[in-house]
Design a protein around this motif. Structure first.
Motif, PDB file in Angstrom:
ATOM      1  N   MET A  40       0.822  -1.208   0.000  1.00  0.00           N
ATOM      2  CA  MET A  40       0.000   0.000   0.000  1.00  0.00           C
ATOM      3  C   MET A  40       0.857   1.260   0.000  1.00  0.00           C
ATOM      4  O   MET A  40       0.530   2.255  -0.637  1.00  0.00           O
ATOM      5  CB  MET A  40      -0.920  -0.006   1.217  1.00  0.00           C
ATOM      6  CG  MET A  40      -1.810   1.233   1.330  1.00  0.00           C
ATOM      7  SD  MET A  40      -2.883   1.484  -0.103  1.00  0.00           S
ATOM      8  CE  MET A  40      -4.066   0.171   0.155  1.00  0.00           C
ATOM      9  N   SER A  41       1.965   1.226   0.750  1.00  0.00           N
ATOM     10  CA  SER A  41       2.830   2.405   0.808  1.00  0.00           C
ATOM     11  C   SER A  41       3.440   2.712  -0.548  1.00  0.00           C
ATOM     12  O   SER A  41       3.594   3.877  -0.926  1.00  0.00           O
ATOM     13  CB  SER A  41       3.936   2.195   1.852  1.00  0.00           C
ATOM     14  OG  SER A  41       4.750   1.085   1.506  1.00  0.00           O
ATOM     15  N   VAL A  42       3.771   1.649  -1.319  1.00  0.00           N
ATOM     16  CA  VAL A  42       4.317   1.867  -2.658  1.00  0.00           C
ATOM     17  C   VAL A  42       3.266   2.507  -3.551  1.00  0.00           C
ATOM     18  O   VAL A  42       3.554   3.435  -4.314  1.00  0.00           O
ATOM     19  CB  VAL A  42       4.798   0.528  -3.263  1.00  0.00           C
ATOM     20  CG1 VAL A  42       5.227   0.729  -4.719  1.00  0.00           C
ATOM     21  CG2 VAL A  42       5.933  -0.047  -2.448  1.00  0.00           C
ATOM     22  N   PHE A  43       2.027   2.024  -3.431  1.00  0.00           N
ATOM     23  CA  PHE A  43       0.938   2.592  -4.234  1.00  0.00           C
ATOM     24  C   PHE A  43       0.723   4.065  -3.909  1.00  0.00           C
ATOM     25  O   PHE A  43       0.596   4.902  -4.811  1.00  0.00           O
ATOM     26  CB  PHE A  43      -0.346   1.801  -3.984  1.00  0.00           C
ATOM     27  CG  PHE A  43      -1.548   2.383  -4.673  1.00  0.00           C
ATOM     28  CD1 PHE A  43      -1.755   2.179  -6.036  1.00  0.00           C
ATOM     29  CD2 PHE A  43      -2.459   3.156  -3.974  1.00  0.00           C
ATOM     30  CE1 PHE A  43      -2.852   2.729  -6.678  1.00  0.00           C
ATOM     31  CE2 PHE A  43      -3.568   3.711  -4.608  1.00  0.00           C
ATOM     32  CZ  PHE A  43      -3.764   3.499  -5.967  1.00  0.00           C
ATOM     33  N   LEU A  44       0.691   4.397  -2.621  1.00  0.00           N
ATOM     34  CA  LEU A  44       0.485   5.787  -2.222  1.00  0.00           C
ATOM     35  C   LEU A  44       1.645   6.667  -2.681  1.00  0.00           C
ATOM     36  O   LEU A  44       1.444   7.808  -3.101  1.00  0.00           O
ATOM     37  CB  LEU A  44       0.317   5.878  -0.701  1.00  0.00           C
ATOM     38  CG  LEU A  44      -0.963   5.261  -0.133  1.00  0.00           C
ATOM     39  CD1 LEU A  44      -0.949   5.327   1.394  1.00  0.00           C
ATOM     40  CD2 LEU A  44      -2.196   5.974  -0.680  1.00  0.00           C
ATOM     41  N   GLN A  45       2.869   6.115  -2.604  1.00  0.00           N
ATOM     42  CA  GLN A  45       4.039   6.874  -3.063  1.00  0.00           C
ATOM     43  C   GLN A  45       3.931   7.187  -4.549  1.00  0.00           C
ATOM     44  O   GLN A  45       4.163   8.322  -4.983  1.00  0.00           O
ATOM     45  CB  GLN A  45       5.304   6.064  -2.789  1.00  0.00           C
ATOM     46  CG  GLN A  45       6.606   6.774  -3.149  1.00  0.00           C
ATOM     47  CD  GLN A  45       6.940   7.881  -2.177  1.00  0.00           C
ATOM     48  OE1 GLN A  45       7.189   7.625  -1.008  1.00  0.00           O
ATOM     49  NE2 GLN A  45       6.946   9.118  -2.648  1.00  0.00           N
ATOM     50  N   GLN A  46       3.569   6.187  -5.332  1.00  0.00           N
ATOM     51  CA  GLN A  46       3.435   6.395  -6.772  1.00  0.00           C
ATOM     52  C   GLN A  46       2.239   7.286  -7.102  1.00  0.00           C
ATOM     53  O   GLN A  46       2.272   8.036  -8.077  1.00  0.00           O
ATOM     54  CB  GLN A  46       3.299   5.049  -7.491  1.00  0.00           C
ATOM     55  CG  GLN A  46       4.512   4.151  -7.368  1.00  0.00           C
ATOM     56  CD  GLN A  46       5.787   4.820  -7.831  1.00  0.00           C
ATOM     57  OE1 GLN A  46       5.796   5.511  -8.845  1.00  0.00           O
ATOM     58  NE2 GLN A  46       6.874   4.613  -7.100  1.00  0.00           N
ATOM     59  N   LEU A  47       1.199   7.224  -6.293  1.00  0.00           N
ATOM     60  CA  LEU A  47       0.041   8.092  -6.485  1.00  0.00           C
ATOM     61  C   LEU A  47       0.441   9.549  -6.327  1.00  0.00           C
ATOM     62  O   LEU A  47       0.055  10.413  -7.138  1.00  0.00           O
ATOM     63  CB  LEU A  47      -1.049   7.729  -5.475  1.00  0.00           C
ATOM     64  CG  LEU A  47      -2.376   8.481  -5.600  1.00  0.00           C
ATOM     65  CD1 LEU A  47      -3.077   8.119  -6.898  1.00  0.00           C
ATOM     66  CD2 LEU A  47      -3.277   8.173  -4.406  1.00  0.00           C
ATOM     67  N   ILE A  48       1.233   9.841  -5.324  1.00  0.00           N
ATOM     68  CA  ILE A  48       1.705  11.205  -5.091  1.00  0.00           C
ATOM     69  C   ILE A  48       2.602  11.666  -6.237  1.00  0.00           C
ATOM     70  O   ILE A  48       2.477  12.779  -6.750  1.00  0.00           O
ATOM     71  CB  ILE A  48       2.443  11.292  -3.741  1.00  0.00           C
ATOM     72  CG1 ILE A  48       1.467  11.055  -2.592  1.00  0.00           C
ATOM     73  CG2 ILE A  48       3.128  12.651  -3.583  1.00  0.00           C
ATOM     74  CD1 ILE A  48       2.133  10.896  -1.246  1.00  0.00           C
ATOM     75  N   ASN A  49       3.518  10.780  -6.651  1.00  0.00           N
ATOM     76  CA  ASN A  49       4.406  11.127  -7.762  1.00  0.00           C
ATOM     77  C   ASN A  49       3.614  11.383  -9.043  1.00  0.00           C
ATOM     78  O   ASN A  49       3.916  12.304  -9.804  1.00  0.00           O
ATOM     79  CB  ASN A  49       5.412  10.000  -7.993  1.00  0.00           C
ATOM     80  CG  ASN A  49       6.385   9.838  -6.843  1.00  0.00           C
ATOM     81  OD1 ASN A  49       6.598  10.769  -6.067  1.00  0.00           O
ATOM     82  ND2 ASN A  49       6.956   8.650  -6.713  1.00  0.00           N
ATOM     83  N   GLY A  50       2.597  10.554  -9.283  1.00  0.00           N
ATOM     84  CA  GLY A  50       1.784  10.716 -10.482  1.00  0.00           C
ATOM     85  C   GLY A  50       1.006  12.016 -10.491  1.00  0.00           C
ATOM     86  O   GLY A  50       0.899  12.691 -11.513  1.00  0.00           O
ATOM     87  N   LEU A  51       0.447  12.388  -9.345  1.00  0.00           N
ATOM     88  CA  LEU A  51      -0.285  13.651  -9.258  1.00  0.00           C
ATOM     89  C   LEU A  51       0.651  14.835  -9.448  1.00  0.00           C
ATOM     90  O   LEU A  51       0.280  15.853 -10.039  1.00  0.00           O
ATOM     91  CB  LEU A  51      -0.992  13.757  -7.906  1.00  0.00           C
ATOM     92  CG  LEU A  51      -2.176  12.808  -7.696  1.00  0.00           C
ATOM     93  CD1 LEU A  51      -2.698  12.931  -6.269  1.00  0.00           C
ATOM     94  CD2 LEU A  51      -3.291  13.097  -8.697  1.00  0.00           C
ATOM     95  N   SER A  52       1.874  14.707  -8.974  1.00  0.00           N
ATOM     96  CA  SER A  52       2.844  15.793  -9.104  1.00  0.00           C
ATOM     97  C   SER A  52       3.200  16.047 -10.568  1.00  0.00           C
ATOM     98  O   SER A  52       3.080  17.180 -11.061  1.00  0.00           O
ATOM     99  CB  SER A  52       4.112  15.461  -8.303  1.00  0.00           C
ATOM    100  OG  SER A  52       5.119  16.426  -8.534  1.00  0.00           O
ATOM    101  N   ILE A  53       3.598  14.993 -11.285  1.00  0.00           N
ATOM    102  CA  ILE A  53       3.969  15.191 -12.687  1.00  0.00           C
ATOM    103  C   ILE A  53       2.734  15.466 -13.531  1.00  0.00           C
ATOM    104  O   ILE A  53       2.777  16.222 -14.499  1.00  0.00           O
ATOM    105  CB  ILE A  53       4.748  13.957 -13.219  1.00  0.00           C
ATOM    106  CG1 ILE A  53       5.326  14.247 -14.602  1.00  0.00           C
ATOM    107  CG2 ILE A  53       3.868  12.734 -13.254  1.00  0.00           C
ATOM    108  CD1 ILE A  53       6.333  15.370 -14.631  1.00  0.00           C
ATOM    109  N   GLY A  54       1.599  14.892 -13.143  1.00  0.00           N
ATOM    110  CA  GLY A  54       0.361  15.160 -13.868  1.00  0.00           C
ATOM    111  C   GLY A  54      -0.060  16.609 -13.780  1.00  0.00           C
ATOM    112  O   GLY A  54      -0.623  17.164 -14.727  1.00  0.00           O
ATOM    113  N   SER A  55       0.210  17.252 -12.643  1.00  0.00           N
ATOM    114  CA  SER A  55      -0.139  18.670 -12.497  1.00  0.00           C
ATOM    115  C   SER A  55       0.691  19.543 -13.440  1.00  0.00           C
ATOM    116  O   SER A  55       0.194  20.553 -13.952  1.00  0.00           O
ATOM    117  CB  SER A  55       0.074  19.118 -11.042  1.00  0.00           C
ATOM    118  OG  SER A  55       1.441  19.027 -10.659  1.00  0.00           O
TER     119      SER A  55
END
Length: 292
Positions: free
Chosen positions: A1-16
């Motif tokens: 779950m922590s890996v998923f949340l980490q990648q979720l944050i990274n994805g939102l950052s570059i997506g912005s």
């Protein structure tokens, strides 16, 4: 779950950041009905302007960001006057605009190579490199900054489009430039405004992207992703451009984490094709009347 949340944050950052780039495409497309491929050159120059503002001028990050936004906005306006305005006056086909945009993009890239050089450049360390930690999740300060500044910039753009007279004129011109002109709207002024707004957002995106990675003349290639995001969400729709950008950022990061990094572009392009086959107007595609 922590890996998923980490990648979720990274994805939102570059997506912005993709979103800041993509709305520039959508703004121009909503009025002029062509894809402004020179937008990548404006983003690249915005990254260089921010870099030299920090190096040569004794100013803060916020001051350099404003200089980068204003400089890129001015470049976008000049680009419109030189490359597109003569074509508009002759009522040239959309293909001519696209060719002119591609030529302008190549010109800007090679101008930087000839004057500044082809080497990679890095931004000075502005913020504390120690990331924020939440249990097993770590978030870099630049990622938080990218997301917050992108959110604020997009919120300001939405306010301008939805709550101001200029925004009303932009929405009217997106429906029919000729009809808006007959109703007293200065279409040339509106085109000036959309290039200025799109250029300023490009400058912000270029500086943030350069801070996270590096600055080089070919940095404008990243706008291929933002163009895909704009088409993915619905070209001509600002909400669609934002949603498509965030989804593309998430798809890339999750693909890199759970499959393989070399497949992330393949997966993103495949999903794009699937979406366009099923829904050619994109996820949030609008009819002509609602493009803006």
């Amino acid at each position: 779950m922590s890996v998923f949340l980490q990648q979720l944050i990274n994805g939102l950052s570059i997506g912005s950041i993709y979103a800041l780039m993509a709305v520039g495409y959508s703004l121009v497309y909503s009025i002029l009905n062509f894809s402004n491929f020179a937008h990548g050159g404006v983003i690249m120059l915005g990254a260089y302007i921010g870099l030299y503002a920090l190096h040569l001028l004794p100013m803060s990050f916020l001051g350099a960001l404003i200089i980068a936004a204003l400089g890129a906005g001015l470049i976008a306006v000049v680009l419109e006057k030189v490359a597109y305005s003569p074509l508009r006056k002759r009522n040239a086909p959309s293909l001519y605009f696209i060719i002119s945009a591609m030529g302008a993009s190549i010109f800007l890239e090679n101008l930087v190579i000839a004057t500044i050089g082809p080497t990679f450049k890095t931004y000075p360390e502005i913020f504390n490199p120690v990331p924020f930690t939440f249990g097993s999740i770590s978030v870099s300060r630049i990622d938080v900054l990218m997301f917050v500044i992108a959110a604020i910039s997009l919120a300001i753009l939405v306010f301008i489009i939805e709550k101001t007279k200029v925004g009303l004129a932009i929405r009217a011109c997106s429906y029919s430039s000729r009809g808006s002109n007959l109703m007293g709207v200065n279409v040339n002024r509106i085109i000036f405004v959309i290039f200025l707004l799109g250029g300023m957002l490009a400058g912000v995106a270029g500086m943030l992207f350069g801070m996270k990675y590096t600055v080089y003349p070919q940095i404008g290639v990243i706008t291929n992703k933002s163009f895909i995001a704009a088409v993915f969400g619905g070209l001509g729709s600002l909400p669609g451009a934002v949603v498509g950008s965030l989804l593309l950022g998430l798809i890339e990061t999750l693909s890199s984490a759970y499959i393989a990094s070399q497949y992330r572009d393949l997966i993103a392009f495949t999903l794009l094709i699937v979406v366009l086959v099923i829904r050619p107007s994109g996820i949030m595609g609008k009819i002509t009347e609602d493009k803006a």
